[in-house]
Design an enzyme around this catalytic site. Structure first.
Site, PDB file in Angstrom:
ATOM      1  N   SER A  49       0.823  -1.207   0.000  1.00 15.87           N
ATOM      2  CA  SER A  49       0.000   0.000   0.000  1.00 15.87           C
ATOM      3  C   SER A  49       0.856   1.256   0.000  1.00 15.87           C
ATOM      4  CB  SER A  49      -0.883  -0.020   1.263  1.00 15.87           C
ATOM      5  OG  SER A  49      -1.348   1.260   1.574  1.00 15.87           O
ATOM      6  N   LYS A 105       1.774  -2.858   6.715  1.00  9.81           N
ATOM      7  CA  LYS A 105       2.264  -3.000   5.329  1.00  9.81           C
ATOM      8  C   LYS A 105       3.781  -2.773   5.270  1.00  9.81           C
ATOM      9  CE  LYS A 105      -1.576  -4.167   3.430  1.00  9.81           C
ATOM     10  NZ  LYS A 105      -1.763  -5.549   2.919  1.00  9.81           N
ATOM     11  N   TYR A 109      -2.406   0.389  10.248  1.00  7.30           N
ATOM     12  CA  TYR A 109      -2.588  -0.315   8.958  1.00  7.30           C
ATOM     13  C   TYR A 109      -1.333  -0.132   8.103  1.00  7.30           C
ATOM     14  CZ  TYR A 109      -3.706  -1.048   4.098  1.00  7.30           C
ATOM     15  OH  TYR A 109      -3.650  -1.461   2.783  1.00  7.30           O
TER      16      TYR A 109
HETATM   17  C1  WQD Z   1      -9.680   8.638   1.323  1.00  7.32           C
HETATM   18  C2  WQD Z   1      -9.922  10.106   1.654  1.00  7.32           C
HETATM   19  C3  WQD Z   1     -10.478  10.474   3.949  1.00  7.32           C
HETATM   20  C4  WQD Z   1     -14.367   8.567   4.069  1.00  7.32           C
HETATM   21  C5  WQD Z   1      -7.135   3.684   1.352  1.00  7.32           C
HETATM   22  C6  WQD Z   1      -7.304   2.251   1.729  1.00  7.32           C
HETATM   23  C7  WQD Z   1      -6.003   1.670   2.153  1.00  7.32           C
HETATM   24  C8  WQD Z   1      -4.902   2.012   1.182  1.00  7.32           C
HETATM   25  C9  WQD Z   1      -4.831   3.480   0.912  1.00  7.32           C
HETATM   26  C10 WQD Z   1      -4.633   0.138  -0.259  1.00  7.32           C
HETATM   27  C11 WQD Z   1      -9.297  10.511   2.996  1.00  7.32           C
HETATM   28  C12 WQD Z   1     -11.628  10.880   3.028  1.00  7.32           C
HETATM   29  C13 WQD Z   1     -13.144   9.032   3.589  1.00  7.32           C
HETATM   30  C14 WQD Z   1     -15.346   9.507   4.475  1.00  7.32           C
HETATM   31  C15 WQD Z   1     -13.869  11.288   3.895  1.00  7.32           C
HETATM   32  N1  WQD Z   1      -5.085   1.351  -0.055  1.00  7.32           N
HETATM   33  N2  WQD Z   1     -12.913  10.360   3.507  1.00  7.32           N
HETATM   34  N3  WQD Z   1     -15.068  10.834   4.360  1.00  7.32           N
HETATM   35  O1  WQD Z   1      -7.575   6.314   4.024  1.00  7.32           O
HETATM   36  O2  WQD Z   1      -6.726   6.896   1.689  1.00  7.32           O
HETATM   37  O3  WQD Z   1      -6.849   4.479   2.488  1.00  7.32           O
HETATM   38  O4  WQD Z   1      -6.106   3.871   0.434  1.00  7.32           O
HETATM   39  O5  WQD Z   1      -3.996  -0.549   0.426  1.00  7.32           O
HETATM   40  O6  WQD Z   1      -6.213   0.281   2.208  1.00  7.32           O
HETATM   41  O7  WQD Z   1      -8.207   2.179   2.812  1.00  7.32           O
HETATM   42  O8  WQD Z   1      -8.906   5.747   1.929  1.00  7.32           O
HETATM   43  O9  WQD Z   1     -11.212   6.046   1.223  1.00  7.32           O
HETATM   44  O10 WQD Z   1     -10.735   5.828   3.719  1.00  7.32           O
HETATM   45  O11 WQD Z   1     -10.059   7.899   2.492  1.00  7.32           O
HETATM   46  O12 WQD Z   1     -13.635  12.509   3.823  1.00  7.32           O
HETATM   47  O13 WQD Z   1     -16.480   9.150   4.926  1.00  7.32           O
HETATM   48  O14 WQD Z   1     -11.334  10.302   1.783  1.00  7.32           O
HETATM   49  O15 WQD Z   1     -10.336  11.416   5.015  1.00  7.32           O
HETATM   50  O16 WQD Z   1      -8.829  11.833   2.896  1.00  7.32           O
HETATM   51  P1  WQD Z   1      -7.460   5.969   2.581  1.00  7.32           P
HETATM   52  P2  WQD Z   1     -10.318   6.326   2.367  1.00  7.32           P
END
Ligand code: WQD
Length: 351
Positions: free
Chosen positions: A126, A155, A151
């Site tokens: 990741s 990784k 998390y």
């Molecule tokens: C993305 C953005 C949140 C939900 C993911 C995978 C992880 C890894 C990396 C593969 C952030 C914002 C989210 C919400 C929001 N990929 N958000 N409101 O944290 O980047 O991690 O990609 O391994 O496994 O989980 O993804 O979709 O949770 O968040 O504003 O209700 O969307 O703050 O900026 P993240 P995410």
């Protein structure tokens, strides 16, 4: 001799990868204990491929059960390891669950790969291994900083474990660093299927849009970015799945230049959360309700990929756009909703 064992095959990226592997002539088996999934996605893969996919409902944290799979399948040429918990926010509130699950399962799997001398091993890593990078886009040589979440730490540790394993074993390994997987297969027969409430942005958007959950919160609009919201690199799950098929083929063709190679899997486009929301609204002709709220602990401010290495070495060229991501994700959510209507009881939780 092209049988691939896919762990987490009932999951989001795992199911799309099973589909891509079968479509490129590989024989596949899945291992998935359905702790974060059910049979629906495998059913979808079987519908699309008209093939039965064998899934071992085994917890990889149980060594004996994991070992029995390898004893029963002596023709496995490669393992693609997806099975892990992957919600950044959840890992902050439940670190030990993440360290135990993600690392114990990996070590058990590698012990079997070592004993059965499996030639190839591909690991679902990741972009969270980069932490909060000083410079973006990140390349595979960008120095890792402390992970922003447990998390991400699992990784980072997983990559270290595999590097050390590769140093003393004949198995050829590849670490694939995903950015933000999103979207669904164009058939709308498989897609992202959070078993409990959604944690990732795209399913949160689609479930809020269809009314399954209340209006969602944008976690922070006071970041030092062009519109104050975080920047991410959204990669379509079908593009991501195909990269795994290319990675296995790259190893089969003995093109790898070291025993443990690393590849970024992102589009190279940094998109803010608010821009992703607007893309969803535009392509689906919808207006979303959401609240601008506080930052989420564990979030990286901005990250997106330099994908040159995967393009040049694996021949991987992402095809789907951000609009495709939002369109296919919405089409899948509607399909799920229709199914709920057709079989209301089927979705009723009998606790
Ligand atoms: C993305 C953005 C949140 C939900 C993911 C995978 C992880 C890894 C990396 C593969 C952030 C914002 C989210 C919400 C929001 N990929 N958000 N409101 O944290 O980047 O991690 O990609 O391994 O496994 O989980 O993804 O979709 O949770 O968040 O504003 O209700 O969307 O703050 O900026 P993240 P995410």
């Amino acid at each position: 001799m092209r049988k691939i064992l896919v762990t987490g095959g009932s999951g989001y990226i795992g199911s799309h990868t099973l589909l891509d592997l079968v479509g490129h002539g590989f024989e596949v088996i899945s291992v998935d204990n359905n702790s974060r999934s059910n049979d629906r996605l495998l059913d979808g893969v079987e519908k699309i491929t008209a093939r039965k996919i064998k899934n071992y409902k085994v917890d990889l944290c149980d060594f004996d059960d994991t070992h029995a799979i390898f004893a029963e399948n002596d023709d496995i040429v490669g393992v693609i390891h997806f099975a892990a918990y992957k919600a950044v926010g959840e890992s902050v509130t439940n670190p030990l669950m993440y360290y135990h699950n993600n690392l114990t399962s990996l070590i058990n799997l590698l012990r079997c790969v070592e004993e059965y001398k499996i030639p190839y091993f591909v690991f679902s890593s990741s972009c969270t291994v980069y932490g909060n990078p000083d410079h973006i886009p990140v390349t595979e040589e960008t120095p890792e900083k402390p992970a922003e979440s447990p998390y991400g730490s699992t990784k980072q540790m997983g990559e270290t474990i595999i590097r050390e394993f590769a140093r003393v074993n004949p198995t050829q390994c590849i670490l694939l660093r995903y950015f933000n997987p999103a979207g669904a297969h164009p058939s709308a027969l498989i897609g992202e299927l959070p078993i409990d409430k959604p944690l990732n942005l795209t399913p949160v958007i689609t479930q809020a849009a269809i009314g399954k959950i209340p209006p969602f919160t944008v976690f922070g609009n006071d970041y030092p970015t062009r519109d104050g919201s975080c920047i991410r690199d959204f990669i379509h799950v079908c593009d991501l799945a195909h990269a795994h098929t290319l990675a296995v083929q790259y190893l089969l063709d003995k093109k790898n230049k070291s025993k443990c190679e690393v590849f970024n899997l992102g589009t190279g486009n940094g998109i803010t959360v608010l821009e992703a929301i607007r893309a969803f609204e535009k392509v689906n002709h919808l207006k979303l309700n959401y609240i601008l709220g506080p930052r989420r602990p564990g979030d990286v401010i901005a990250i997106y990929a330099n994908k040159d290495k995967a393009e040049n070495e694996l021949g991987w060229v992402p095809k789907f756009t951000l609009e495709d991501i939002m369109e296919t994700a919405w089409k899948w959510e509607i399909e799920l909703q229709d199914e709920t209507k057709k079989f209301p009881l089927r979705n009723f939780k009998f606790n």
